[in-house]
Scaffold this motif. Sequence first.
Motif, short mmCIF file in Angstrom:
data_model
loop_
_atom_site.label_atom_id
_atom_site.label_comp_id
_atom_site.label_asym_id
_atom_site.label_seq_id
_atom_site.Cartn_x
_atom_site.Cartn_y
_atom_site.Cartn_z
N SER A 188 0.63 -1.19 0.16
CA SER A 188 -0.06 0.10 -0.03
C SER A 188 0.86 1.25 0.24
N TYR A 189 0.12 2.32 -0.46
CA TYR A 189 0.86 3.58 -0.75
C TYR A 189 2.22 3.34 -1.41
N TYR A 220 1.26 7.89 4.00
CA TYR A 220 -0.23 7.55 4.09
C TYR A 220 -0.94 8.78 4.22
N THR A 842 -2.55 -1.31 6.18
CA THR A 842 -1.54 -1.22 5.25
C THR A 842 -1.60 -3.00 4.82
#
Length: 851
Positions: A188-189, A220, A842
């Motif tokens: 994620s991110y 984030y 995440t």
Amino acid sequence: MHLSSFKKLTLSATVSLAAIAALPSQALAQDTGDSEAEETTGVGTIIVTAQRRDENVQDVPIAISAFNQEALEARGIANALEVAQFVPNLVGLNNTGLGTANAYYLRGIGNTESIATFDPPIGTYVDDIYLSRQNANNLSLFDVNRVEVLRGPQGTLFGRNTTGGAVNVYMNDPGDEVAGFAEIGYGSYDQIMGRASIDIPLADSFSIKVSGYFQDDDGYAINNLADDRTNENDGWGVRLGLRGELSDSVTWKGSYIRTFADSANVLNFDCDPTDPTNCDGRFVSTGFTEDSNLISPVFGPLLTGDKANFGLGNEATMDFVSSNLEVGIGDDWAVNIITGFVDIKQDFALDFADGRGLPSASNPIPPVTGFTFGGFTIANEGSHTQFTQEIKFTGSIADGLIDIVGGVFYFYEDNRTDFGDIFSLNLGPGGPPPDGFPLLLADRVIDNTAEAWAGYAQADVNLTDRLTVTAGIRYTDETKTFEIRDNRPRLGGGLCQAANQFGPSTCIDSENLVAANGRVIPREQSVDLFTPRFAINYQLDDILLFASATRGFKSGGWNARGTSPGELLPFGPETAWSYEAGFKSDLFGNLVRLNVTAFWLDVSDLQAPSAFIRNDGSLAFLTRNFADYENRGLEVELTTVPVDGLNLFASLGYQDDEYNIDQNAPALDEFGVQSVAAQQAACLSQLAAGLIPNVSGPDNAAACGVGIVSPDGSLAEPVRTPEFTIAFGGSYDIDLGDFTFRPFANANWRSDSEVGTSELTLFDQPVTGPSGTVFPANTLGLGDPIDPASGSFSEARWIVNGGITLAHTGGISVTAECRNCFDEEAVESALANFSYLNPPRTWIVRAKFDF
């Protein structure tokens, strides 16, 4: 559990041990081996060094939570902070602003300060080398053999600054054959990561290990005001490990580690302050960004030195060197010469007020202003070096009647911290652009040192094959020094001023350190004291019964975040006695491991950090030995392997704590600071007169909601001590021919707690002061908490993690996992009525090849 009940429990356990000792006994074999599971079935053995020698964790009469490499992987633990989710009565969090720094609260003992005049009470050790600073202790576990969390004071064998416990990290040794792994991942991110390690034998008796990792993501937290992102977790690290068998009796292990971390924990909210209807993510709204600096078009550089060029962020670099030379003497004795050097550089500039004013009862939700230099910004350039030298000996005498651990220890630390504080005032349309006045509160350099000598010894007397009594003691002689120099332009006569200040003020220099009552503030502190330990344990078949009494201490320091000379007050050491009783057991043919510990912790002169808002709206920090502290509790850990491949665990922590103050203490201490008893009496008197806590102007009940006195005049609830902490989970290996499929999941829960020393939370009901002034919010609990400035109350929360791994016998595996899978939001910390949340959900997918 009441204190009297706990004393009875401890006494009963001790008497029971003594009674059992009279029974016939038979020698029990001790488990040996490395930290990996040795049994083909059942719960594996973990070898720990909690008593500074290799022992089966189940044979050590200390409350320990130990995680070997397999356990770390099965629970998805990637850094040192995540270990805290699985240890009873342990709360772990990033320091406010600093993603590289961990703060631990264990059995209620902890500290969130990272400035070098404060010491953490939970000691962090890497390969027996003490890390004195919290600035870079959120270690990425990229080459770790095991992690041991020792609960309770460890003042005898580990020494200073362990009133709460110790977190010991042990790295992998180089192997005898060419082997290793490589791993890559995406998450994620836009996170990318990689890890790799290889063992290279250079000779029959000498080998090396080269390891490394990197990680990078976009962050984030979204800043729609500046079209930017923050709270990234970027970094890299390399390690060179060495191991040499120099002779049949001489072994040397060495290590060099270099890590770099670019990681922030900037204040963020679950709804966008620029658009409160947008609650899909995490948001900030500061005008101070990664591309900013602290140079004003009107005033020029707001701070001196390189830190004026810092933008929003936090970077820490650590160089770590360790050496351990072990010399065997005969069959029973060994001497270890353990040397360590640590050098940490940390640069950060952090806005603690999201580019606006701080929340207050007059202005509970400050409007978004996006001040260019932040709302309340601290810029810091720090350098911290330490050297440790230890000579340790272990052995036994009289055919194993007495086992001994002892040694001498030397520690030296040198710190230089160059930092400044800027508070932006909103002067309205007539103020200087950009609609804010950056007021310089302070700009100074602190140089402080610590030097300590210690000698220690512990003897385990094996009275029978089953009964052992232990006595140990450590003597520490420590000296600390403190010097400070103001960076602002000199005006003469001890006065300093910068262009962005209202008038001159006293220089914050060593020679000007004078308390409000005129007493000179000392720039040196010395302490010498003994920290003993006593224990008794009895092995009853598969159960080890134990009881112990241990003392620990934490060094004193200076309130170095003060912005005037009179605020830089010293605080003294805190000392602790811990009394424990419990048992460790491996039951049903090693299928079930159940460990239970009851404890009573008695702390004198607790160091409690606090923050409050001055009359001018700026933020002030204060740490004092506010009170004594007691905590009683219970800790339960269960691990079971009911069938091959299925590993289950659960833990429970319970604690009941309180502050204790001297009601007969003088109203003012030696530096003119009001005692808590006098403050509490003044608060109750002010409340009776109709004054209101935590407001501005003549209506303010100034003694309430400050320090450890809550707004209603009671002693505040101690911070980060949830009554209950619970964790459980497991993994299951499913054999699919050449493949193994492993799902794993775990959850941890903690009950309500406070995260601010003064219990400050803003509530939405207006209150009217004696002068007739109406304040739109209050801290007395009237109404509902205001969001996002909800303050210091942390509601109970669940955090769930999980994933799946598919592994091939050829060494290839793929793992998909999530952390905080249900995106649970929880308040981890609070600063001046702003709440700091835990990281959001995440996920990551990793591919690994073992060779």
